[in-house]
Design an enzyme around this catalytic site. Structure first.
Site, short mmCIF file in Angstrom:
data_model
loop_
_atom_site.label_atom_id
_atom_site.label_comp_id
_atom_site.label_asym_id
_atom_site.label_seq_id
_atom_site.Cartn_x
_atom_site.Cartn_y
_atom_site.Cartn_z
CE LYS A 1 -1.92 1.47 -10.72
NZ LYS A 1 -2.81 1.30 -11.86
CE LYS B 1 -8.82 -2.14 -2.41
NZ LYS B 1 -9.27 -0.99 -3.23
CE LYS C 1 -6.84 -6.23 -10.83
NZ LYS C 1 -8.00 -5.94 -11.65
#
Ligand code: TRP
Length: 341
Positions: A119, A202, A205
């Site tokens: 991140k 994966k 969103k």
């Protein structure tokens, strides 16, 4: 030993960032609902708004996304009478215990967290201190309830190991047997839902392409269209799972079918082996629409009354605090904080 002294209690959380997808439903929500009806003293499901702000969030978006996740919980079948549903920031024990855990966790442990590295990216110097401390807050979420069972996706395994390390070090440093050593409840088969555009990623969103995912707010036509356009290969479906090796997109669609229908990938191939993707996708779209339509419909009903969602979150927070607060106070006593009011 842990199981003998600690009440069986479930805790899990989801971040209020972006739309919820089919991946969240099959990977998390469906299991939350199943656990709600199993033999646990409490099932506690949190919308982790404090984790969300470790990356910048527009305040209005954060408020709306928090209510959206709560609506998805309810639409998927969580019952506020059976489960405790609330948002993290309304129960101050999370932040308070996180501070104590910041002083238990070691820099060396935090430096190994792969999610932070992902991140923070290349510019880690510019990441927030909160993003770095994120896993200690997650440990506090879990341990301020003495939760024993934590259903999460595969990607959270390392954070749960850290939670166990923190519990163990706290117990050891203070010579107590206070925090339980939490059991991760990791994804069963077919709950890892892959992108419709790239079978090696994966479903997410945050993927820039909306065609890569099925959102819990998509209507029936959109769902059918996305499945029809999903990436595949030219071969027909094999009749056994072995035959899906090296065919990640085919595997992804079979897994989605299995997850939605509540059967195994082998069952799916027994019925559809030899079939071309055209008819298989049509069958999959039907399964997807019939599984998701009731959820989508309930979700828009809940979203029509955001005040009611806020009321449910507030009530859940009161009940959550009733469990969390005494555990925090006991922690303070163990640490040696004076408590005189
Ligand atoms: N880190 C989790 C995720 O991104 C969310 C989360 C926060 C969580 N606190 C938690 C999950 C406690 C389980 C238990 O998915």
């Amino acid at each position: 030993m842990t199981d003998a002294v600690h009440t069986r209690r479930v805790f899990s959380g989801s971040q209020p960032t972006g739309n919820l997808t089919l991946g969240n439903y099959l990977g998390a929500l469906k299991r939350y609902v199943e656990m709600q009806d199993q033999d646990f003293e409490d099932t506690i499901y949190c919308v982790v708004d404090m984790h969300a702000i470790t990356l910048w969030q527009d305040p209005a978006d954060l408020r709306r996304a928090t209510q959206d996740v709560a609506a998805a919980y309810l639409a998927a079948g969580l019952d506020p009478k059976k489960s405790i549903i609330f948002n993290q920031s309304q129960v101050s024990a999370h932040a308070n215990l996180a501070w104590v855990f910041n002083c238990v966790a070691r820099l060396g442990w935090m430096n190994r967290m792969t999610q932070f590295k992902d991140k923070a990216g290349k510019n880690a110097e510019n990441a927030s201190l909160g993003l770095y401390a994120y896993p200690a807050l997650m440990a506090a979420d879990i341990l301020t309830y003495h939760a024993t069972h934590v259903p999460v996706g595969d990607d959270q395994k390392q954070h749960l190991e850290l939670t166990r390390d923190i519990a163990q070090k706290f117990n050891h440093d203070f010579g107590v047997d206070f925090f339980p050593i939490t059991e991760p409840v990791i994804d069963g088969p077919a709950t890892r839902v892959m992108s419709l555009r790239d079978g090696s990623k994966k479903m997410s969103k945050s993927d820039p392409s909306d065609m890569s995912r099925i959102n819990l707010t998509d209507d029936a036509d959109t769902i059918a269209k996305k499945i029809k356009k999903a990436k595949t290969d030219p071969e027909p479906l094999p009749s056994e799972v072995k035959g899906l090796e090296g065919r990640p997109e085919a595997r992804g669609l079979v897994d989605i079918y299995a997850g939605l229908a509540g059967i195994t990938a082998d069952d799916v191939l027994q019925a559809h082996g030899g079939s071309q993707f055209g008819p298989f996708k049509q069958a999959l779209a039907e399964v997807a629409v019939s599984a998701l339509a009731p959820i989508t419909a309930r979700m828009s009903e809940y979203l029509g009354d955001r005040a009611e969602i806020d009321r449910i979150l507030g009530d859940g927070a009161d009940r959550a605090a009733e469990i969390a607060e005494p555990i925090l106070q006991k922690t303070y006593d163990i640490v040696g904080f004076v408590r005189s009011r």
